[in-house]
Design an enzyme around this catalytic site. Sequence first.
Site, PDB file in Angstrom:
ATOM      1  N   SER A 126      45.242  51.693  -9.839  1.00 18.09           N
ATOM      2  CA  SER A 126      45.731  52.989  -9.333  1.00 18.09           C
ATOM      3  C   SER A 126      44.549  53.952  -9.308  1.00 18.09           C
ATOM      4  O   SER A 126      43.574  53.763 -10.057  1.00 18.09           O
ATOM      5  CB  SER A 126      46.797  53.526 -10.282  1.00 18.09           C
ATOM      6  OG  SER A 126      46.970  54.919 -10.109  1.00 18.09           O
ATOM      7  N   TYR A 140      49.153  54.819 -19.150  1.00 13.82           N
ATOM      8  CA  TYR A 140      49.042  54.358 -17.767  1.00 13.82           C
ATOM      9  C   TYR A 140      47.586  54.432 -17.303  1.00 13.82           C
ATOM     10  O   TYR A 140      47.055  53.505 -16.701  1.00 13.82           O
ATOM     11  CB  TYR A 140      49.944  55.207 -16.867  1.00 13.82           C
ATOM     12  CG  TYR A 140      50.034  54.740 -15.429  1.00 13.82           C
ATOM     13  CD1 TYR A 140      50.828  53.648 -15.092  1.00 13.82           C
ATOM     14  CD2 TYR A 140      49.344  55.387 -14.403  1.00 13.82           C
ATOM     15  CE1 TYR A 140      50.930  53.210 -13.763  1.00 13.82           C
ATOM     16  CE2 TYR A 140      49.439  54.964 -13.082  1.00 13.82           C
ATOM     17  CZ  TYR A 140      50.233  53.876 -12.773  1.00 13.82           C
ATOM     18  OH  TYR A 140      50.321  53.443 -11.460  1.00 13.82           O
ATOM     19  N   LYS A 144      45.189  51.138 -16.432  1.00  9.37           N
ATOM     20  CA  LYS A 144      44.675  50.991 -15.062  1.00  9.37           C
ATOM     21  C   LYS A 144      43.139  50.885 -15.086  1.00  9.37           C
ATOM     22  O   LYS A 144      42.558  50.093 -14.353  1.00  9.37           O
ATOM     23  CB  LYS A 144      45.141  52.159 -14.184  1.00  9.37           C
ATOM     24  CG  LYS A 144      46.636  52.133 -13.903  1.00  9.37           C
ATOM     25  CD  LYS A 144      47.064  50.817 -13.287  1.00  9.37           C
ATOM     26  CE  LYS A 144      48.507  50.783 -12.866  1.00  9.37           C
ATOM     27  NZ  LYS A 144      48.956  49.445 -12.428  1.00  9.37           N
ATOM     28  N   ILE A 173      52.053  56.387  -2.918  1.00 11.68           N
ATOM     29  CA  ILE A 173      52.599  55.413  -1.968  1.00 11.68           C
ATOM     30  C   ILE A 173      54.098  55.635  -1.765  1.00 11.68           C
ATOM     31  O   ILE A 173      54.870  55.758  -2.718  1.00 11.68           O
ATOM     32  CB  ILE A 173      52.355  53.964  -2.494  1.00 11.68           C
ATOM     33  CG1 ILE A 173      50.847  53.687  -2.619  1.00 11.68           C
ATOM     34  CG2 ILE A 173      53.039  52.942  -1.590  1.00 11.68           C
ATOM     35  CD1 ILE A 173      50.041  53.785  -1.336  1.00 11.68           C
ATOM     36  N   LEU A 174      54.462  55.674  -0.498  1.00 10.58           N
ATOM     37  CA  LEU A 174      55.864  55.775  -0.113  1.00 10.58           C
ATOM     38  C   LEU A 174      56.457  54.378  -0.110  1.00 10.58           C
ATOM     39  O   LEU A 174      55.908  53.464   0.510  1.00 10.58           O
ATOM     40  CB  LEU A 174      55.900  56.352   1.312  1.00 10.58           C
ATOM     41  CG  LEU A 174      57.136  57.070   1.799  1.00 10.58           C
ATOM     42  CD1 LEU A 174      57.495  58.228   0.900  1.00 10.58           C
ATOM     43  CD2 LEU A 174      56.897  57.554   3.227  1.00 10.58           C
TER      44      LEU A 174
HETATM   45  N1  LIG Z   1      54.173  53.363  -6.170  1.00  8.13           N
HETATM   46  C1  LIG Z   1      53.022  54.025  -6.188  1.00  8.13           C
HETATM   47  O1  LIG Z   1      52.926  55.127  -5.621  1.00  8.13           O
HETATM   48  C2  LIG Z   1      51.810  53.425  -6.862  1.00  8.13           C
HETATM   49  C3  LIG Z   1      50.613  54.148  -6.851  1.00  8.13           C
HETATM   50  C4  LIG Z   1      49.492  53.600  -7.472  1.00  8.13           C
HETATM   51  C5  LIG Z   1      49.574  52.360  -8.105  1.00  8.13           C
HETATM   52  N2  LIG Z   1      50.774  51.681  -8.117  1.00  8.13           N
HETATM   53  C6  LIG Z   1      50.801  50.387  -8.810  1.00  8.13           C
HETATM   54  O2  LIG Z   1      51.325  49.399  -7.944  1.00  8.13           O
HETATM   55  C7  LIG Z   1      52.064  48.443  -8.704  1.00  8.13           C
HETATM   56  C8  LIG Z   1      53.481  48.344  -8.145  1.00  8.13           C
HETATM   57  O3  LIG Z   1      54.075  49.628  -8.243  1.00  8.13           O
HETATM   58  P1  LIG Z   1      55.577  49.868  -7.777  1.00  8.13           P
HETATM   59  O4  LIG Z   1      55.740  51.336  -7.678  1.00  8.13           O
HETATM   60  O5  LIG Z   1      55.892  49.014  -6.607  1.00  8.13           O
HETATM   61  O6  LIG Z   1      56.369  49.345  -9.086  1.00  8.13           O
HETATM   62  P2  LIG Z   1      57.913  49.069  -9.317  1.00  8.13           P
HETATM   63  O7  LIG Z   1      58.726  49.415  -8.109  1.00  8.13           O
HETATM   64  O8  LIG Z   1      58.279  49.713 -10.622  1.00  8.13           O
HETATM   65  O9  LIG Z   1      57.971  47.465  -9.485  1.00  8.13           O
HETATM   66  C9  LIG Z   1      57.407  46.857 -10.620  1.00  8.13           C
HETATM   67  C10 LIG Z   1      57.695  45.366 -10.621  1.00  8.13           C
HETATM   68  O10 LIG Z   1      57.301  44.840 -11.899  1.00  8.13           O
HETATM   69  C11 LIG Z   1      58.364  44.081 -12.479  1.00  8.13           C
HETATM   70  N3  LIG Z   1      58.300  44.203 -13.931  1.00  8.13           N
HETATM   71  C12 LIG Z   1      58.146  45.334 -14.667  1.00  8.13           C
HETATM   72  N4  LIG Z   1      58.163  45.040 -15.981  1.00  8.13           N
HETATM   73  C13 LIG Z   1      58.320  43.697 -16.076  1.00  8.13           C
HETATM   74  C14 LIG Z   1      58.417  42.781 -17.174  1.00  8.13           C
HETATM   75  N5  LIG Z   1      58.367  43.191 -18.450  1.00  8.13           N
HETATM   76  N6  LIG Z   1      58.589  41.464 -16.912  1.00  8.13           N
HETATM   77  C15 LIG Z   1      58.651  41.029 -15.621  1.00  8.13           C
HETATM   78  N7  LIG Z   1      58.559  41.835 -14.552  1.00  8.13           N
HETATM   79  C16 LIG Z   1      58.404  43.150 -14.774  1.00  8.13           C
HETATM   80  C17 LIG Z   1      59.627  44.744 -11.873  1.00  8.13           C
HETATM   81  O11 LIG Z   1      60.738  43.883 -11.878  1.00  8.13           O
HETATM   82  P3  LIG Z   1      61.942  43.970 -12.962  1.00  8.13           P
HETATM   83  O12 LIG Z   1      62.177  45.403 -13.282  1.00  8.13           O
HETATM   84  O13 LIG Z   1      63.078  43.276 -12.295  1.00  8.13           O
HETATM   85  O14 LIG Z   1      61.451  43.208 -14.143  1.00  8.13           O
HETATM   86  C18 LIG Z   1      59.178  45.015 -10.447  1.00  8.13           C
HETATM   87  O15 LIG Z   1      59.289  43.848  -9.663  1.00  8.13           O
HETATM   88  C19 LIG Z   1      52.014  48.928 -10.152  1.00  8.13           C
HETATM   89  O16 LIG Z   1      50.962  48.274 -10.820  1.00  8.13           O
HETATM   90  C20 LIG Z   1      51.719  50.409 -10.017  1.00  8.13           C
HETATM   91  O17 LIG Z   1      51.078  50.936 -11.168  1.00  8.13           O
HETATM   92  C21 LIG Z   1      51.876  52.183  -7.512  1.00  8.13           C
END
Ligand SMILES: NC(=O)c1ccc[n+]([C@@H]2O[C@H](COP(=O)([O-])OP(=O)(O)OC[C@H]3O[C@@H](n4cnc5c(N)ncnc54)[C@H](OP(=O)(O)O)[C@@H]3O)[C@@H](O)[C@H]2O)c1
Length: 259
Positions: A126, A140, A144, A173-174
């Site tokens: 991130s 966090y 990261k 990210i949207l």
């Molecule tokens: N969204 C953003 O704007 C953004 C920005 C910068 C970086 N990121 C990074 O991009 C990545 C994805 O982000 P996202 O927003 O798409 O996340 P998200 O929607 O929260 O999805 C996270 C995924 O991880 C799985 N997960 C979480 N804890 C788990 C565990 N203990 N065991 C197994 N699976 C687990 C969840 O599935 P279950 O809950 O079913 O286990 C889900 O599939 C992350 O690393 C985040 O830090 C996101």
Amino acid sequence: VTRHDCHSLIIGGTRGIGRELAALLVLEGHVVSVIGRQIPELSRNETIGFWSADLLDEQRLAQTLKQVVAANGRLDNLIFLQRFKSAGDKWAGEIATSLSATRFVIERLATQFRDGPNKSIVLVSSIASRLVAEEQDVAYHVVKAGLDQLGRYYAAVLGPKGFRVNVVSPGTILKAENRAFYVKNGSLRRLFQRTIPLGRMGTALEVANVISFLCSPQASFVTGQTIGVDGGVNLLSPETLAKKLTGNGKRKPHSKNVG
Ligand SMILES: NC(=O)c1ccc[n+]([C@@H]2O[C@H](COP(=O)([O-])OP(=O)(O)OC[C@H]3O[C@@H](n4cnc5c(N)ncnc54)[C@H](OP(=O)(O)O)[C@@H]3O)[C@@H](O)[C@H]2O)c1
């Protein structure tokens, strides 16, 4: 390029960016396996293989990794998109979910890749690995930053075994899950327009596209890199941002800046 003969495992592909990536890789012809705790409702109709496992339960996780390889074959790509979102101690939970689980899975699966020149591992970090995002807590940021270095470490030590290891570093990210919030919040969108050089938030598909590229033979000489997918948000100086936000940010005509 259709890659029918290629197996990609996505850790955390049941929601958010991971789910978008799973759909993209299926379209590109990969055999896709996904690990998360909760298998999505519609998964029975999809061509994606879902396995339910908690990354914090190493014994169960190890069994699940074996089942994935037994069912869908040796791996070509391994991608980490998990994010800690549970009750309990955030510091311990972030470190266990993001860092310890990533190391555990890489070390368990490094011998379970198919021989060949295109073995790829992608970690998702991130902009919070370098910038301070006050809406996220300290853990966090630390995990990261740790992932950026974990990527460089494994790129160096696994490189001689034919692995490429890279990190993708998204900005804001949207995704399906937060779309309604940002659609409603016009003032926030206008602020992003002024403060992100590309004038908008990114989409989950734009992150997925870069991961797909890193997993492809087109990235065959790319390793140990952290690639920002952030619209250039970290390019502007605090002074420029402050001027833009206070309405003093008129850019000088280009010609005056030259010579
Ligand atoms: N969204 C953003 O704007 C953004 C920005 C910068 C970086 N990121 C990074 O991009 C990545 C994805 O982000 P996202 O927003 O798409 O996340 P998200 O929607 O929260 O999805 C996270 C995924 O991880 C799985 N997960 C979480 N804890 C788990 C565990 N203990 N065991 C197994 N699976 C687990 C969840 O599935 P279950 O809950 O079913 O286990 C889900 O599939 C992350 O690393 C985040 O830090 C996101």
